[in-house]
Design an enzyme around this catalytic site. Structure first.
Site, short mmCIF file in Angstrom:
data_model
loop_
_atom_site.label_atom_id
_atom_site.label_comp_id
_atom_site.label_asym_id
_atom_site.label_seq_id
_atom_site.Cartn_x
_atom_site.Cartn_y
_atom_site.Cartn_z
N LYS A 53 0.84 -1.20 0.00
CA LYS A 53 0.00 0.00 0.00
C LYS A 53 0.88 1.25 0.00
CE LYS A 53 -3.67 -2.60 2.11
NZ LYS A 53 -4.11 -3.30 3.32
N GLN A 97 -4.60 -2.23 9.81
CA GLN A 97 -4.48 -3.53 9.14
C GLN A 97 -5.14 -4.63 9.98
OE1 GLN A 97 -3.07 -4.01 5.97
NE2 GLN A 97 -3.89 -6.07 6.18
N ASP A 120 -11.01 2.86 4.42
CA ASP A 120 -11.10 1.41 4.22
C ASP A 120 -12.51 0.90 4.54
OD1 ASP A 120 -9.90 -0.97 3.45
OD2 ASP A 120 -9.26 -1.48 5.48
#
Ligand code: NAP
Length: 288
Positions: A53, A97, A120
């Site tokens: 990323k 994450q 996200d």
């Protein structure tokens, strides 16, 4: 006729080409879109994802900040980091994450991310707002699936979409997004009975199961469209490509299908968050 192979790399490139223009525009106003990623613990696969990323951010001229926290980090310590990033005007998007170590309250951590930085799509508010079409950023893999659908002009209205999987980051949000686009949606999960018969009714199959080669070609209606979000060790999808390919009219390969589009959606949302910040500051300037 051979099925159309839905090429995720091509879709991702078109998204990134658009982003480059938008990033340059933002930079001309003194704003560089910045994504902060938080990784708790030592999971090697997660480290690779975070690195990928960051690399993609830099390639596009965006900034990234990576926060590495030790395995023994407490929920409170993680919330402190998230709050610091929430309050940092230079940070436009925050990605925590998944998965975090099991002693951490992951839901609380996700829900601490400010909605406007939830690029996200992991917060409960973000899910609700996406479902009600109130303008939040959706989860990136569901967004990638819709991006592929739109790139290839796949008709959704009135079509029967069968989604296999109901996880908070994939099956559930993609089902809501397909519903919002007027598909008739059936959501399947591990307790679904006669799954093969349900799948056989689908015009569009979304596989989000987390089991390699799970969906078999014999389950498909002739000409079904297959969108395989699965990504299992060894680059293997959730669909059995060899048997699904001849039955389908269009299919995403693994690798090279949904996966490459997912990261580009994360960056797209981060750029949109930066654009929103610019628009807010323009409005404030006009008012004062
Ligand atoms: P997950 O959280 O493990 O969810 C799997 C879902 O599949 C659950 O809802 C589960 O049902 C259902 N399921 C499991 N076994 C089943 C069975 N025998 N029959 C029917 N349904 C069954 O997985 P996830 O995070 O959603 O990920 C799904 C897949 O997508 C994985 O292959 C993952 O690697 C991939 N993925 C790809 C990306 C990308 O960027 N391309 C991103 C995220 C995930 P229950 O709810 O009943 O347990």
């Amino acid at each position: 006729m051979n099925p159309l192979i839905l090429d995720g790399r091509k879709v991702a490139q078109s998204v990134k080409d658009n982003l480059k223009v938008q990033i340059n525009e933002l930079k001309s106003h003194g704003i560089t879109p910045k994504l902060a990623t938080i990784l708790v613990g030592n999971d090697e696969a997660s480290k690779t994802y975070v690195q990928m990323k960051a690399n993609t951010c830099h390639k596009l001229g965006m900034e990234s900040e990576r926060v590495f926290l030790p395995e023994e980090t407490t929920t409170e310590e993680l919330l402190d980091v998230i709050n610091r990033l929430n309050n940092d005007d230079q940070v436009h998007g925050i990605l925590l994450q998944h998965p975090v170590p099991s002693h951490i309250d992951e839901r609380l951590a996700f829900d601490t991310i400010a909605l406007e930085k939830d690029v996200d799509g992991v917060t409960s508010h973000g899910f609700g707002a996406t479902t009600f079409q109130l303008g939040a950023y959706p989860c990136c893999t569901p967004a990638a699936i819709l991006q592929v659908i739109d790139f290839y002009n796949i008709e959704l209205e009135g079509k029967h979409a069968v989604v296999i999987g109901r996880s908070p980051i994939l099956g559930k949000p993609v089902s809501m997004m397909l519903l919002n686009r007027n598909a008739t949606v059936t959501i399947c999960h591990s307790k679904t009975e006669n799954l093969d018969e349900v799948v056989r009714q689908a015009d569009i199959v979304v596989a989000a199961v987390g089991r390699p080669k799970f969906v078999k070609g014999e389950w498909l209606k002739e000409g079904a469209i297959v969108l395989d979000a699965g990504y299992n060790p060894g680059n293997i999808g959730d669909c059995d490509y060899d048997t699904c390919y001849p039955k389908s009219s269009a299919i995403t390969p693994v690798p090279g299908g949904i996966g490459p589009v997912t990261i580009s959606m994360l960056l797209k949302h981060t750029v949109e968050a930066a654009q929103t910040q610019l628009n807010v500051s323009k409005k404030q300037t006009n008012v004062s």
